[in-house]
Write a protein that holds these residues in place. Sequence first.
Motif, PDB file in Angstrom:
ATOM      1  N   SER A  78      51.709  -1.335  68.928  1.00  0.00           N
ATOM      2  CA  SER A  78      51.454   0.077  69.160  1.00  0.00           C
ATOM      3  C   SER A  78      52.742   0.803  69.535  1.00  0.00           C
ATOM      4  N   VAL A  79      52.714   2.098  69.370  1.00  0.00           N
ATOM      5  CA  VAL A  79      53.831   2.959  69.766  1.00  0.00           C
ATOM      6  C   VAL A  79      53.252   4.127  70.549  1.00  0.00           C
ATOM      7  N   ASP A  80      54.063   4.669  71.436  1.00  0.00           N
ATOM      8  CA  ASP A  80      53.627   5.814  72.221  1.00  0.00           C
ATOM      9  C   ASP A  80      53.958   7.131  71.541  1.00  0.00           C
ATOM     10  N   LEU A  81      55.056   7.164  70.820  1.00  0.00           N
ATOM     11  CA  LEU A  81      55.486   8.401  70.181  1.00  0.00           C
ATOM     12  C   LEU A  81      56.328   8.077  68.963  1.00  0.00           C
ATOM     13  N   ILE A  82      56.086   8.797  67.894  1.00  0.00           N
ATOM     14  CA  ILE A  82      56.934   8.732  66.709  1.00  0.00           C
ATOM     15  C   ILE A  82      57.626  10.080  66.605  1.00  0.00           C
ATOM     16  N   VAL A  83      58.946  10.048  66.520  1.00  0.00           N
ATOM     17  CA  VAL A  83      59.726  11.265  66.338  1.00  0.00           C
ATOM     18  C   VAL A  83      60.122  11.317  64.869  1.00  0.00           C
ATOM     19  N   TYR A  84      59.634  12.330  64.178  1.00  0.00           N
ATOM     20  CA  TYR A  84      59.906  12.513  62.750  1.00  0.00           C
ATOM     21  C   TYR A  84      61.015  13.541  62.601  1.00  0.00           C
ATOM     22  N   LEU A  85      62.163  13.101  62.117  1.00  0.00           N
ATOM     23  CA  LEU A  85      63.294  13.986  61.877  1.00  0.00           C
ATOM     24  C   LEU A  85      63.167  14.524  60.455  1.00  0.00           C
ATOM     25  N   ARG A  86      62.657  15.730  60.349  1.00  0.00           N
ATOM     26  CA  ARG A  86      62.393  16.316  59.034  1.00  0.00           C
ATOM     27  C   ARG A  86      63.686  16.942  58.490  1.00  0.00           C
ATOM     28  N   GLN A 142      56.106  13.782  67.171  1.00  0.00           N
ATOM     29  CA  GLN A 142      56.821  15.029  67.362  1.00  0.00           C
ATOM     30  C   GLN A 142      57.719  15.237  66.152  1.00  0.00           C
ATOM     31  N   VAL A 143      57.689  16.432  65.604  1.00  0.00           N
ATOM     32  CA  VAL A 143      58.538  16.775  64.468  1.00  0.00           C
ATOM     33  C   VAL A 143      59.744  17.538  64.992  1.00  0.00           C
ATOM     34  N   ILE A 144      60.914  17.100  64.582  1.00  0.00           N
ATOM     35  CA  ILE A 144      62.151  17.808  64.905  1.00  0.00           C
ATOM     36  C   ILE A 144      62.832  18.163  63.587  1.00  0.00           C
ATOM     37  N   GLU A 145      63.095  19.441  63.399  1.00  0.00           N
ATOM     38  CA  GLU A 145      63.822  19.876  62.204  1.00  0.00           C
ATOM     39  C   GLU A 145      65.253  19.366  62.331  1.00  0.00           C
ATOM     40  N   ALA A 146      65.727  18.607  61.346  1.00  0.00           N
ATOM     41  CA  ALA A 146      66.983  17.870  61.509  1.00  0.00           C
ATOM     42  C   ALA A 146      68.052  18.201  60.472  1.00  0.00           C
ATOM     43  N   ASP A 147      67.964  19.327  59.827  1.00  0.00           N
ATOM     44  CA  ASP A 147      69.001  19.741  58.871  1.00  0.00           C
ATOM     45  C   ASP A 147      70.142  20.456  59.592  1.00  0.00           C
ATOM     46  N   ARG A 161      64.313  15.670  75.102  1.00  0.00           N
ATOM     47  CA  ARG A 161      64.534  14.389  75.774  1.00  0.00           C
ATOM     48  C   ARG A 161      63.361  13.955  76.649  1.00  0.00           C
ATOM     49  N   ASP A 162      62.895  14.831  77.518  1.00  0.00           N
ATOM     50  CA  ASP A 162      61.827  14.446  78.439  1.00  0.00           C
ATOM     51  C   ASP A 162      60.569  14.006  77.704  1.00  0.00           C
ATOM     52  N   ARG A 163      60.169  14.756  76.702  1.00  0.00           N
ATOM     53  CA  ARG A 163      58.956  14.378  75.957  1.00  0.00           C
ATOM     54  C   ARG A 163      59.144  13.048  75.257  1.00  0.00           C
ATOM     55  N   ILE A 164      60.308  12.859  74.657  1.00  0.00           N
ATOM     56  CA  ILE A 164      60.566  11.617  73.932  1.00  0.00           C
ATOM     57  C   ILE A 164      60.580  10.425  74.886  1.00  0.00           C
TER      58      ILE A 164
END
Length: 174
Positions: A78-86, A142-147, A161-164
């Motif tokens: 299991s994972v607690d959070l996936i951060v998707y760098l879009r 969580q989606v982070i726009e990464a361009d 940072r805190d959420r991650i």
Amino acid sequence: MYRDACRWALTLQTYVQLTMLEQHTRPQTLPVRLMERSIHSARYVFVENLYRSGRMPEVDYVVLTEWFDWITRNMDVSVDLIVYLRTTPETCYQRLQTRCREEEKVIPLVRASFSLVKGLNHHLAPEWLVKGSPMTHVFNFQVIEADHDMQKMLELFERNRDRILTSGNQKHGT
């Protein structure tokens, strides 16, 4: 794998699945475990892309899927959070070229590579996480726009940072 995916996709993805399983299950000594990818993204993004694009035979896809299903039923991955760098396919491709991994030097030129990157980042990752495809499990993400350049990305990471770092019970993260 990039030269003959139909031949090598099962071999590579079996190895990826094994190494991801090792990462998920190794003893944890710190309060947060960060991983570049997880066994879930390997299955739902990379394996799915190989199969849907015709670069993985159905029999290999079924074998990998059966192994993945067995692992997820019988082990805690299991994972607690996936951060998707879009990012756009162009940014993905530029970063792929910049990191200069030896095994990626043989990736086909721009047209074919954009097709690979689009499949991964613009179709399957959003389908897996954002659109709630039937093939997915329910994940906190969580989606982070990464361009952006490195400085802007550092600012975005600091802002998030805190959420991650405090998501879930802090046992897992990817």
